[in-house]
Motif scaffolding. Structure first.
Motif, PDB file in Angstrom:
ATOM      1  N   ILE A 255      31.661  47.094  33.021  1.00 32.79           N
ATOM      2  CA  ILE A 255      30.859  46.310  33.999  1.00 32.79           C
ATOM      3  C   ILE A 255      31.891  44.863  34.291  1.00 32.79           C
ATOM      4  CG2 ILE A 255      28.894  45.039  34.675  1.00 32.79           C
ATOM      5  CD1 ILE A 255      27.311  46.938  33.053  1.00 32.79           C
ATOM      6  N   PHE A 256      32.499  44.333  33.017  1.00 33.87           N
ATOM      7  CA  PHE A 256      32.971  43.194  33.298  1.00 33.87           C
ATOM      8  C   PHE A 256      34.371  43.429  33.854  1.00 33.87           C
ATOM      9  CE2 PHE A 256      36.360  40.117  31.492  1.00 33.87           C
ATOM     10  CZ  PHE A 256      35.702  38.912  31.758  1.00 33.87           C
ATOM     11  N   ALA A 257      35.165  44.639  33.633  1.00 37.54           N
ATOM     12  CA  ALA A 257      36.307  44.804  34.094  1.00 37.54           C
ATOM     13  C   ALA A 257      36.305  45.233  35.620  1.00 37.54           C
ATOM     14  CB  ALA A 257      36.912  46.040  33.273  1.00 37.54           C
ATOM     15  N   GLY A 258      35.090  45.935  35.952  1.00 35.85           N
ATOM     16  CA  GLY A 258      34.613  46.067  37.492  1.00 35.85           C
ATOM     17  C   GLY A 258      34.541  45.078  38.063  1.00 35.85           C
ATOM     18  N   ALA A 259      33.990  43.859  37.390  1.00 39.25           N
ATOM     19  CA  ALA A 259      33.817  42.660  38.320  1.00 39.25           C
ATOM     20  C   ALA A 259      35.150  42.013  38.532  1.00 39.25           C
ATOM     21  CB  ALA A 259      32.784  41.752  37.400  1.00 39.25           C
ATOM     22  N   LEU A 260      36.111  42.187  37.606  1.00 36.10           N
ATOM     23  CA  LEU A 260      37.355  41.654  37.673  1.00 36.10           C
ATOM     24  C   LEU A 260      38.167  42.263  38.694  1.00 36.10           C
ATOM     25  CD1 LEU A 260      38.971  41.055  34.150  1.00 36.10           C
ATOM     26  CD2 LEU A 260      37.920  39.213  35.595  1.00 36.10           C
ATOM     27  N   VAL A 261      37.969  43.847  38.866  1.00 35.30           N
ATOM     28  CA  VAL A 261      38.824  44.355  39.791  1.00 35.30           C
ATOM     29  C   VAL A 261      38.027  44.118  41.225  1.00 35.30           C
ATOM     30  CG1 VAL A 261      39.080  46.781  40.896  1.00 35.30           C
ATOM     31  CG2 VAL A 261      39.218  46.369  38.162  1.00 35.30           C
ATOM     32  N   TYR A 262      36.804  43.903  41.218  1.00 37.42           N
ATOM     33  CA  TYR A 262      36.195  43.598  42.451  1.00 37.42           C
ATOM     34  C   TYR A 262      36.863  42.392  42.897  1.00 37.42           C
ATOM     35  CZ  TYR A 262      32.947  43.010  46.277  1.00 37.42           C
ATOM     36  OH  TYR A 262      32.461  42.909  47.509  1.00 37.42           O
TER      37      TYR A 262
ATOM     38  N   MET B  57      39.483  41.260  43.031  1.00 36.64           N
ATOM     39  CA  MET B  57      40.740  41.346  43.776  1.00 36.64           C
ATOM     40  C   MET B  57      40.216  41.665  45.454  1.00 36.64           C
ATOM     41  SD  MET B  57      42.658  44.306  41.373  1.00 36.64           S
ATOM     42  CE  MET B  57      44.111  44.568  42.170  1.00 36.64           C
ATOM     43  N   GLN B  58      39.106  41.869  45.619  1.00 36.64           N
ATOM     44  CA  GLN B  58      39.050  41.790  47.232  1.00 36.64           C
ATOM     45  C   GLN B  58      39.151  40.171  47.631  1.00 36.64           C
ATOM     46  OE1 GLN B  58      38.918  45.264  47.395  1.00 36.64           O
ATOM     47  NE2 GLN B  58      37.599  44.706  49.296  1.00 36.64           N
ATOM     48  N   THR B  59      38.739  39.493  46.931  1.00 32.30           N
ATOM     49  CA  THR B  59      39.032  37.799  47.298  1.00 32.30           C
ATOM     50  C   THR B  59      40.807  37.799  47.425  1.00 32.30           C
ATOM     51  OG1 THR B  59      37.357  37.194  45.920  1.00 32.30           O
ATOM     52  CG2 THR B  59      38.920  35.565  46.564  1.00 32.30           C
ATOM     53  N   GLY B  60      41.645  38.126  46.630  1.00 36.10           N
ATOM     54  CA  GLY B  60      42.821  38.365  46.484  1.00 36.10           C
ATOM     55  C   GLY B  60      43.446  38.798  47.773  1.00 36.10           C
ATOM     56  N   PHE B  61      43.001  40.254  48.205  1.00 34.56           N
ATOM     57  CA  PHE B  61      43.367  40.719  49.333  1.00 34.56           C
ATOM     58  C   PHE B  61      42.916  40.044  50.626  1.00 34.56           C
ATOM     59  CE2 PHE B  61      43.137  44.942  46.786  1.00 34.56           C
ATOM     60  CZ  PHE B  61      44.452  45.329  46.792  1.00 34.56           C
TER      61      PHE B  61
ATOM     62  N   GLN C 247      34.496  52.430  39.144  1.00 35.13           N
ATOM     63  CA  GLN C 247      35.083  53.412  40.076  1.00 35.13           C
ATOM     64  C   GLN C 247      34.899  52.912  41.597  1.00 35.13           C
ATOM     65  OE1 GLN C 247      37.348  55.139  39.036  1.00 35.13           O
ATOM     66  NE2 GLN C 247      36.822  55.469  36.855  1.00 35.13           N
ATOM     67  N   PHE C 248      33.793  52.379  41.760  1.00 33.59           N
ATOM     68  CA  PHE C 248      33.649  51.830  43.141  1.00 33.59           C
ATOM     69  C   PHE C 248      34.661  50.554  43.564  1.00 33.59           C
ATOM     70  CE2 PHE C 248      31.570  47.508  44.414  1.00 33.59           C
ATOM     71  CZ  PHE C 248      31.485  47.780  45.643  1.00 33.59           C
ATOM     72  N   ALA C 249      34.827  49.643  42.314  1.00 39.19           N
ATOM     73  CA  ALA C 249      35.363  48.564  42.486  1.00 39.19           C
ATOM     74  C   ALA C 249      37.211  49.131  43.098  1.00 39.19           C
ATOM     75  CB  ALA C 249      35.683  47.676  41.329  1.00 39.19           C
ATOM     76  N   PHE C 250      37.355  50.212  42.323  1.00 34.68           N
ATOM     77  CA  PHE C 250      38.745  50.915  42.500  1.00 34.68           C
ATOM     78  C   PHE C 250      38.879  51.344  43.800  1.00 34.68           C
ATOM     79  CE2 PHE C 250      39.992  50.310  38.271  1.00 34.68           C
ATOM     80  CZ  PHE C 250      40.888  51.127  37.939  1.00 34.68           C
TER      81      PHE C 250
ATOM     82  N   GLY D 210      46.024  34.355  47.239  1.00 40.24           N
ATOM     83  CA  GLY D 210      45.599  35.558  47.069  1.00 40.24           C
ATOM     84  C   GLY D 210      46.515  36.334  46.105  1.00 40.24           C
ATOM     85  N   THR D 211      47.708  36.062  45.820  1.00 34.96           N
ATOM     86  CA  THR D 211      48.672  36.754  44.712  1.00 34.96           C
ATOM     87  C   THR D 211      47.803  36.405  43.502  1.00 34.96           C
ATOM     88  OG1 THR D 211      50.581  36.431  46.173  1.00 34.96           O
ATOM     89  CG2 THR D 211      51.086  36.762  44.071  1.00 34.96           C
ATOM     90  N   PHE D 212      47.830  35.158  43.043  1.00 34.97           N
ATOM     91  CA  PHE D 212      47.174  34.789  41.933  1.00 34.97           C
ATOM     92  C   PHE D 212      45.810  35.588  41.593  1.00 34.97           C
ATOM     93  CE2 PHE D 212      49.722  31.057  41.567  1.00 34.97           C
ATOM     94  CZ  PHE D 212      50.287  31.098  40.394  1.00 34.97           C
ATOM     95  N   CYS D 213      44.841  35.484  42.833  1.00 35.71           N
ATOM     96  CA  CYS D 213      43.526  36.318  42.646  1.00 35.71           C
ATOM     97  C   CYS D 213      43.873  37.750  42.342  1.00 35.71           C
ATOM     98  CB  CYS D 213      42.629  36.131  43.789  1.00 35.71           C
ATOM     99  SG  CYS D 213      42.208  34.576  43.919  1.00 35.71           S
ATOM    100  N   LEU D 214      44.887  38.344  42.897  1.00 38.51           N
ATOM    101  CA  LEU D 214      44.955  39.793  42.660  1.00 38.51           C
ATOM    102  C   LEU D 214      45.869  39.808  41.127  1.00 38.51           C
ATOM    103  CD1 LEU D 214      46.766  40.817  46.115  1.00 38.51           C
ATOM    104  CD2 LEU D 214      44.609  41.724  44.877  1.00 38.51           C
ATOM    105  N   TRP D 215      46.689  39.373  40.913  1.00 39.63           N
ATOM    106  CA  TRP D 215      47.209  39.081  39.377  1.00 39.63           C
ATOM    107  C   TRP D 215      46.044  38.908  38.356  1.00 39.63           C
ATOM    108  CZ3 TRP D 215      52.215  36.027  37.756  1.00 39.63           C
ATOM    109  CH2 TRP D 215      52.586  36.500  36.400  1.00 39.63           C
ATOM    110  N   PHE D 216      45.249  38.271  38.730  1.00 40.87           N
ATOM    111  CA  PHE D 216      44.167  38.017  37.692  1.00 40.87           C
ATOM    112  C   PHE D 216      43.034  39.135  37.542  1.00 40.87           C
ATOM    113  CE2 PHE D 216      39.621  36.487  37.041  1.00 40.87           C
ATOM    114  CZ  PHE D 216      39.727  36.017  35.575  1.00 40.87           C
TER     115      PHE D 216
END
Length: 535
Positions: free
Chosen positions: A51-58, A60-64, A136-139, A255-261
């Protein structure tokens, strides 16, 4: 009833218990209880980890969203950030309805290979692991957002929503099933994996990033370039492509830093578990390799572009956009082999990723393919390189720790063994070919159909005016200055109250005082190219 009471009853009763049986029973009971509790805690920790990893992946939407918004012109900002929101909304519904079912429905460990999943539509089965669905939704959302910047500034809203639903609901799930399902024909967890090893792609250089990059390529070709990018008003090829300058480098960098994070959820989270020493070690290596590849990619792209500019002009310049995209390409490339390569190999992968990004970006210009954010070289080229790199640099120790086998390793290490075993690299190459073929054919037909229906590209006048005014009730930034007569009234009011400060002036010049209904003042006069709304 407590363990003691159960054991007492089974060992002769309270009046005359068999002490040996009683002690053995209590010992075994306590051990079983401890094992059950430990397993329960571990399961809870793993669920929270996903759940925590999925939140980090999600995140990335901010980064995009920020990267896309910063990379385009100000007149289209509202449109592109709304697209990024719709990736989550439309894509989320599609993944709930059928995407997850097509990707993982009916998974049976040790079962026969299948092309597509067939159960868990609308998450109606009792055995659904909701934390897995969320991850997987976040992916899937990240994949969908890859394309937004490429086709920005000229694509209809209906076309974007249709593409997002189709990609997340069907095209991507088939690729994910092939690579990550127990029953996928490319999966390394299948009962009889391809070439005895299957494809090594921990977090999706191929299934996620290359799929998104190929979709972006097909869309850009069918859609055509932005008006004025490569052609003049008579339809003649420009001597040099027009530069559409990004309106906000700050948003690009944010956006780049958000994606990297977010990548620290994307890659380490793909271990899918953390509550054991083995999984913890793998996740830690993944995080380190992710970091090193990003660093190497950024430095490689920046210094290489600086060297090439110096050779051409004699002046050393440092391109911020190349540096950011080199960093992202390094992240994309390490995503496949992040658990199976050593740290020095992660640096090498990142360095080559920066070079491949520069080659891809310049090739797009030569081919007159308009990619507003360079998503194609970052994700398609970087993703393909990442899949291949895993087939070159995977070593036996890392592969054994992460996947439980060391039979088929990276080609460079096979040569070190005195063997030319091509199994792993061959599987990786087939993965690249499958992703490119499947995605390009289906998404090509989809975008071509949208074009024929007239749903794909906006009207040329709307494109010149900007999509924010055309479709979203006004521009994203209010840059109107106060009227000078109001400023004069303020000065007079202050003067009457005894203020001796110098008079206020309207700092806006004739160039930056813009009325909201003055379209010509807000948008540059770009000549119309040969492509109209049906292009």
């Amino acid at each position: 009833m407590s363990i003691y009471e159960q054991c007492l009853a089974s060992s002769g009763g309270a009046d005359a218990p068999d002490m040996m049986l009683l002690v053995e029973c209590v010992s075994n009971g306590n051990q079983q209880f401890t094992d059950n509790e430990t397993s329960s805690i571990a399961s809870g920790v793993d669920s929270f980890y996903l759940i925590f990893a999925g939140a980090l992946v999600y995140f990335m939407q901010t980064g995009f969203a920020m990267l896309c918004a910063g990379s385009i012109r100000a007149k289209n900002v509202k449109n592109v950030i709304l697209w990024n929101l719709l990736d989550s909304c439309g894509g989320g519904i599609a993944f709930w309805a059928c995407g997850y079912a097509f990707a993982y429905g009916g998974d049976v460990e040790g079962g026969p290979k299948t092309f597509i999943g067939n159960t868990n539509f609308f998450l109606r089965n009792d055995d659904v692991q909701f934390e897995v669905w969320f991850f997987q939704f976040a992916f899937a959302c990240a994949l969908s957002s890859i394309v937004a910047g490429t086709i920005a500034e000229r694509t209809k809203m209906a076309a974007y929503l249709c593409y997002s639903v189709f990609l997340v609901g069907f095209v991507y799930p088939v690729v994910a099933h092939a690579h990550w399902s127990y029953n996928g024909f490319l999966s390394n967890t299948a009962v009889d994996p391809l070439f005895g090893i299957g494809v090594i792609d921990l977090a999706g250089s191929g299934p996620v990033h290359m799929t998104g990059g190929v979709t972006a390529l097909v869309a850009a070709i069918i859609l055509g370039p932005r008006i004025g990018r490569f052609y003049d008003e008579d339809g003649k090829l420009l001597d040099e492509p027009a530069e559409f300058t990004a309106h906000s480098t700050s948003l690009q960098m944010l956006g780049t830093f958000c994606l990297w994070f977010g990548w620290y959820g994307f890659n380490p989270g793909s271990t899918l578990a953390i509550a054991s020493e083995n999984r913890g070690d793998v996740a830690a290596l993944v995080a380190v390799n992710t970091t090193l590849a990003a660093c190497a990619g950024a430095l490689s792209a920046m210094f290489t572009s600086t060297f090439l500019d110096n050779r051409k002009t004699g002046i050393s310049t440092f391109d911020v956009t190349y540096t950011m995209n080199g960093c992202l390409t390094g992240l994309v490339a390490i995503t496949a082999g992040c658990a199976t390569v050593d740290t020095w190999a992660a640096v090498v992968i990142g360095v080559f990723a920066g070079w491949f990004y520069l080659l891809g970006s310049n090739l797009l210009i030569k081919l007159r393919i308009d990619d507003a954010v360079d998503a194609i070289p970052v994700h398609m080229v970087g993703g393909a390189w990442g899949v291949i790199a895993a087939g070159l640099f995977t070593n036996a120790e890392r592969l054994e720790t992460a996947f439980g086998t060391d039979e088929h390793i990276g080609w460079f290490y096979e040569w070190g063994r005195g063997s030319a075993n091509f199994s792993l690299l061959g599987a990786q190459l087939i993965s690249v070919l499958f992703i490119f073929g499947w995605t390009s054919v289906l998404m090509g037909c989809w975008f071509y159909g949208l074009k024929k229906l007239g749903w794909l590209r906006i009207d040329p006048l709307e494109e010149k005016v900007g999509m924010d005014i055309s479709y979203h009730k006004g521009v994203a930034y209010d840059i109107n200055q106060p009227k000078q007569d109001l400023v004069d009234q303020l000065n007079e009011s202050r003067s009457n109250r005894g203020f001796k400060a110098s008079s206020l002036k309207n700092s806006g010049s004739a160039n930056n005082v813009v009325e909201t209904n003055d379209v010509d003042a807000q948008n540059e006069d770009i000549p119309e190219g040969p492509n109209d709304a049906s292009a």
